[in-house]
Design a protein around this motif. Structure first.
Motif, mmCIF file in Angstrom:
data_model
loop_
_atom_site.group_PDB
_atom_site.id
_atom_site.type_symbol
_atom_site.label_atom_id
_atom_site.label_comp_id
_atom_site.label_asym_id
_atom_site.label_seq_id
_atom_site.Cartn_x
_atom_site.Cartn_y
_atom_site.Cartn_z
ATOM 1 N N ASP A 225 0.826 -1.214 0.000
ATOM 2 C CA ASP A 225 0.000 0.000 0.000
ATOM 3 C C ASP A 225 0.861 1.265 0.000
ATOM 4 O OD1 ASP A 225 -2.809 1.096 0.260
ATOM 5 O OD2 ASP A 225 -1.859 2.075 1.959
ATOM 6 N N HIS A 229 0.981 4.114 -2.906
ATOM 7 C CA HIS A 229 0.696 5.545 -2.676
ATOM 8 C C HIS A 229 1.855 6.413 -3.145
ATOM 9 C CE1 HIS A 229 -3.126 5.353 -0.677
ATOM 10 N NE2 HIS A 229 -2.690 4.483 0.209
ATOM 11 N N HIS A 272 -8.455 -3.710 0.978
ATOM 12 C CA HIS A 272 -9.169 -2.930 -0.050
ATOM 13 C C HIS A 272 -8.433 -3.087 -1.361
ATOM 14 C CE1 HIS A 272 -5.940 0.005 0.127
ATOM 15 N NE2 HIS A 272 -6.052 0.018 1.442
ATOM 16 N N ARG A 274 -7.565 -1.047 -5.312
ATOM 17 C CA ARG A 274 -7.100 0.261 -5.769
ATOM 18 C C ARG A 274 -7.680 0.453 -7.163
ATOM 19 N NH1 ARG A 274 -2.875 0.202 -2.391
ATOM 20 N NH2 ARG A 274 -2.621 2.419 -2.761
ATOM 21 N N HIS A 285 -6.916 4.688 -3.519
ATOM 22 C CA HIS A 285 -8.116 3.927 -3.146
ATOM 23 C C HIS A 285 -8.982 4.837 -2.291
ATOM 24 C CE1 HIS A 285 -6.555 3.219 0.958
ATOM 25 N NE2 HIS A 285 -5.383 3.175 0.368
HETATM 26 ZN ZN LIG Z 1 -3.675 3.147 1.527
#
Ligand SMILES: [Zn+2]
Length: 349
Positions: A225, A229, A272, A274, A285
């Protein structure tokens, strides 16, 4: 939706459950391997030649095998992989936020609570399946979590739940030389994503498993993650590949220990998704990214039929995982909130 278990089942072979999460890991790479557009884009991938040599291929099958070799050898042959939307097999967030705390809350409580809507360090009021199991006979003191992200003690409410949650650089206070070594390393290491590298989370969990033999173990990785990002597609792939290797090492370790061999189910998933429909959204996300609710899950264990990559059109939700973890162990998860039904195809005879 799956059928609810009506009684405590004694028929499952599963006596231990291990859960691993890869934060914000996309189903697109799990099923399709390295994205050729992103891997060739100089704004996301610095070493394009190296990435192509390592993870490239002319088909999705070839690319995913290179990126996730453990998934596409062992799990594909002996377990199940949910979420290849190109085949109509879907897994989604039931919560509407599509970021970490709501996702992990959903995984472990089975309840996509609309009040869980930030990543702040707030003690989770919702009871989770790990604390439920920790109250069951034979499980008390045998439930542990090792996490890279430092919000997990709040998500799992370790204060209330009483389960061991070791996060970021929480001191590993164990009278065990391997854990003491990992502790020194995590404190002396650089921190490229601002928390301990995933390898230390893994090694702490593995050595804890060997020394203390928990019945339920959770390992939460974070690097994918953070690198996404940061717009570093090569680093995102590198972390995903390393995490696949750690999961393979974990499975090998489990099969070498009598307490776990042929008695342990491993579940691997994410919090989650993206973006992908708009290519640049791979970095992002949240509810403003239209496809960030799209998820995947991989499962391997003695009660899971070896269906491999699920190719039938179907729909499951992240909220079903909590009851599934309990169901594998023969329990019906109940809590101070509603709980979604388990995924029965995961341990159906
Ligand atoms: Zn994140």
């Amino acid at each position: 939706m799956a059928v609810v278990i009506t009684a405590q089942s004694q028929t499952n072979k599963t006596e231990n459950v291990v859960i691993v999460t890869l934060d914000g890991m996309r189903w697109q790479e799990v099923f399709g391997g390295a994205d050729e557009i992103l891997a060739a884009d100089s704004s996301y991938t610095r070493d394009r030649k190296g990435i192509k040599a390592k993870f490239g291929g002319s088909t999705a099958a070839e690319r995913r095998q290179k990126l996730f070799p453990f998934f596409w050898t062992s799990i594909a042959r002996q377990g199940q992989l949910y979420g290849n939307r190109q085949l109509g097999n879907k897994m989604d967030n039931a919560n509407r936020y599509w970021f970490s705390y709501p996702g992990y809350n959903e995984i472990f409580t089975g309840y996509p609570d609309t009040a869980i809507n930030s990543n702040d360090k707030i003690q989770n009021p919702n009871e989770n399946v790990l604390e439920f199991l920790n109250k069951q006979k034979g499980f008390t003191g045998k439930v542990a979590a090792f996490t890279t992200w430092d919000v997990f003690p709040y998500i799992l409410n370790s204060k209330r739940s009483g389960i061991l949650v070791n996060a970021d650089v929480d001191t590993l206070r164990f009278n065990n030389p391997a854990l003491q070594l990992v502790n020194d390393m995590q404190l002396l290491s650089t921190r490229p994503i601002g928390v301990r590298p995933d390898i230390f989370t893994y090694m702490a969990a593995r050595e804890y498993l060997k020394a203390y033999q928990p019945r339920v173990l959770y390992i939460a990785f974070d690097e994918t993650d953070d690198f996404a990002h940061g717009g570093m597609y090569d680093q995102y792939l590198g972390s995903a590949h390393a995490e696949d290797a750690m999961i393979g090492d974990l499975w090998k370790t489990l099969q070498q220990l009598p307490q776990y061999k042929n008695k342990t189910t491993l579940i691997v998933t994410c919090d989650h998704g993206r973006g992908d429909k708009k290519k640049s959204n791979w970095q992002h996300h949240g509810s403003n990214i239209e496809d960030a609710h799209e998820l995947w899950m991989a499962v391997i264990g003695p009660d899971t039929p070896p269906a491999g990559e699920l190719s039938a059109p179907a729909q499951i939700y992240q909220e079903q995982i909590a009851a599934t973890i309990a169901g594998l162990l023969g329990f019906t998860f109940t809590a101070n909130h509603p709980v979604a039904a388990p995924i029965s195809s995961l341990y159906k005879k």
